[in-house]
Design an enzyme around this catalytic site. Structure first.
Site, PDB file in Angstrom:
ATOM      1  N   LYS A 181      42.054  42.557  34.327  1.00 20.23           N
ATOM      2  CA  LYS A 181      43.506  42.781  34.363  1.00 20.23           C
ATOM      3  C   LYS A 181      43.815  44.140  34.998  1.00 20.23           C
ATOM      4  CE  LYS A 181      43.986  39.099  31.686  1.00 20.23           C
ATOM      5  NZ  LYS A 181      44.690  37.858  31.873  1.00 20.23           N
TER       6      LYS A 181
HETATM    7  C1  LIG Z   1      44.461  36.950  30.639  1.00 22.26           C
HETATM    8  C2  LIG Z   1      45.559  36.042  30.210  1.00 22.26           C
HETATM    9  C3  LIG Z   1      45.854  35.828  28.850  1.00 22.26           C
HETATM   10  C4  LIG Z   1      45.102  36.437  27.693  1.00 22.26           C
HETATM   11  O1  LIG Z   1      43.782  36.591  27.864  1.00 22.26           O
HETATM   12  P1  LIG Z   1      42.742  37.222  26.826  1.00 22.26           P
HETATM   13  O2  LIG Z   1      41.463  36.922  27.497  1.00 22.26           O
HETATM   14  O3  LIG Z   1      42.915  36.541  25.527  1.00 22.26           O
HETATM   15  O4  LIG Z   1      43.024  38.685  26.704  1.00 22.26           O
HETATM   16  C5  LIG Z   1      46.939  35.028  28.552  1.00 22.26           C
HETATM   17  N1  LIG Z   1      47.697  34.459  29.501  1.00 22.26           N
HETATM   18  C6  LIG Z   1      47.442  34.645  30.808  1.00 22.26           C
HETATM   19  C7  LIG Z   1      48.341  34.001  31.814  1.00 22.26           C
HETATM   20  C8  LIG Z   1      46.353  35.419  31.209  1.00 22.26           C
HETATM   21  O5  LIG Z   1      46.090  35.581  32.509  1.00 22.26           O
END
Ligand SMILES: *Cc1c(COP(=O)(O)O)cnc(C)c1O
Length: 374
Positions: A181
């Site tokens: 991210k």
């Molecule tokens: C990354 C992501 C999440 C949450 O991801 P985690 O791996 O649980 O931190 C939720 N929704 C979207 C659209 C994502 O890209």
């Protein structure tokens, strides 16, 4: 040779911040947790931020905290990472998938109202690939039908929509800090809201259902261990201070791809974003309509065989095996989502991807596309 699909950007200051926490006795529920939350809330312009151990946990706290449960429906998009829909299943509610806009891949706001029923409780838009959904329109529809809005901003930290930050819309919004991210805490997530009661509930849910000020062994409700340690929070604080730098670096990488791919008619580049500013999460191209899934998969294979990380963002959620089984979904249910999903390719993308590596990727992509023609 190996070019990774994504990579974190960890500085010496990030490392020092983590080590400093390790030299204290407060590894969890220490001072870094509220510091991270306060800085994050201020950045998004929300009253409250509740840090948790993943974006999925943040979404779960939102759904549970807003009282969504069995028999309820939540309108959302199947063009997303699976947890934006799983969080609805966790509470026994039903995701109602609305098709996407073929240009920006976000939920098609012109199709939302037709999906509203007496059971609809909320809309859960996803700011996909860092592009905020048409959030003002979604807030309007929600107000008209008395629905909650949960903004999944897990891919959009630092983006803006009509002058407001992603995460500032609706009743609450979720962010995520996995290493791919915009900023990372290793693992982590966060819920932002202006709703004091929701923030209070989320704090309780993340901490085994404990109440404010009550004892360590007093549990007022069914809760979870969704806590984010001070080690993670220290990394989050340090990374957050670098967000501006990250957004600029990522925009430069995206610009270079846009230029390198400009004379490839087989490739549809990410559409220009006119409703705000993008903090780039991933760089996803789409093959032209004349290509199909087999062509796309051959390109993925060709890139991978040369050590180039890539992926098909996304497999549509409604066609995942347990969604098909549970809800009877089949091919054809969401024609636009499916047509896009069959043709997308996420290319290597991170802060420090250099021009030479991007040229290598585009060269390999070009050769893979040429070999499809023969
Ligand atoms: C990354 C992501 C999440 C949450 O991801 P985690 O791996 O649980 O931190 C939720 N929704 C979207 C659209 C994502 O890209």
């Amino acid at each position: 040779m190996k070019i990774n699909l994504s990579a974190p950007d960890i500085s010496q200051a990030d490392i020092d911040a983590v080590v400093a926490v390790l030299q204290t006795p407060r590894l969890s529920l220490g001072p870094k947790l509220p510091e991270f939350e306060e800085k994050f809330a201020a950045l998004i312009g929300r009253k409250y931020a509740v840090a948790v151990n993943s974006g999925t946990s943040a979404l779960h706290c939102a759904v549970r905290g807003l009282g969504i449960g069995p028999g309820d429906e939540v309108i959302t998009s199947a063009f997303s990472f699976i947890s934006s829909s799983n969080c609805i299943l966790f509470e026994g509610a039903r995701p109602i998938f609305v098709d996407i806009d073929p240009v920006d891949y976000n939920i098609d706001v012109t199709k939302i109202e037709a999906a509203v029923t007496t059971r609809t409780k909320a809309i859960l838009p996803v700011d996909v690939f860092g592009r905020p959904a048409r959030l003002e329109r979604i807030e309007e529809i929600a107000a008209r039908h008395d629905l909650k809005v949960i903004e999944d901003s897990c891919e959009a930290l630092g983006s803006t929509y009509q002058g407001r930050p992603a995460g500032a819309f609706g009743d609450c919004a979720a962010f995520a800090f996995y290493p791919n991210k915009q900023i990372t805490t290793g693992e982590g997530g966060l819920l932002v809201t202006d709703d004091q009661e929701l923030a209070r509930l989320a704090r309780s849910l993340r901490n085994q259902g404990r109440g404010d000020g009550a004892g360590w062994l007093a549990h007022q409700r069914l809760g979870y261990n969704y806590r984010l340690s001070d080690i993670n929070c220290a990394l989050g604080i340090s990374q957050l201070a670098r967000l501006g730098e990250f957004i600029e670096k990522r925009a430069a990488v995206a610009d270079r791809y846009n230029r390198l791919l400009a004379d490839r008619p087989e490739v549809v580049r990410p559409a220009p974003y006119t409703e705000g500013t993008i903090s780039w999460f991933v760089y996803v191209i789409r093959l032209a309509d004349r290509f199909g899934r087999a062509d796309r998969d051959a390109v993925l294979e060709a890139l991978r065989s040369r050590g180039i990380g890539c992926n098909n963002y996304f497999t549509p959620i409604h066609l995942q095996p347990f969604y098909r089984e549970k809800f009877g979904h089949a091919e054809g249910d969401l024609p636009v989502t499916e047509a896009v999903c069959e043709r997308t390719i996420a290319l290597p993308f991170h802060n420090n991807l250099c021009q030479a590596d991007q040229q290598t990727v585009v060269q390999a992509l070009g050769e893979a596309l040429e070999s499809l023609k023969t």
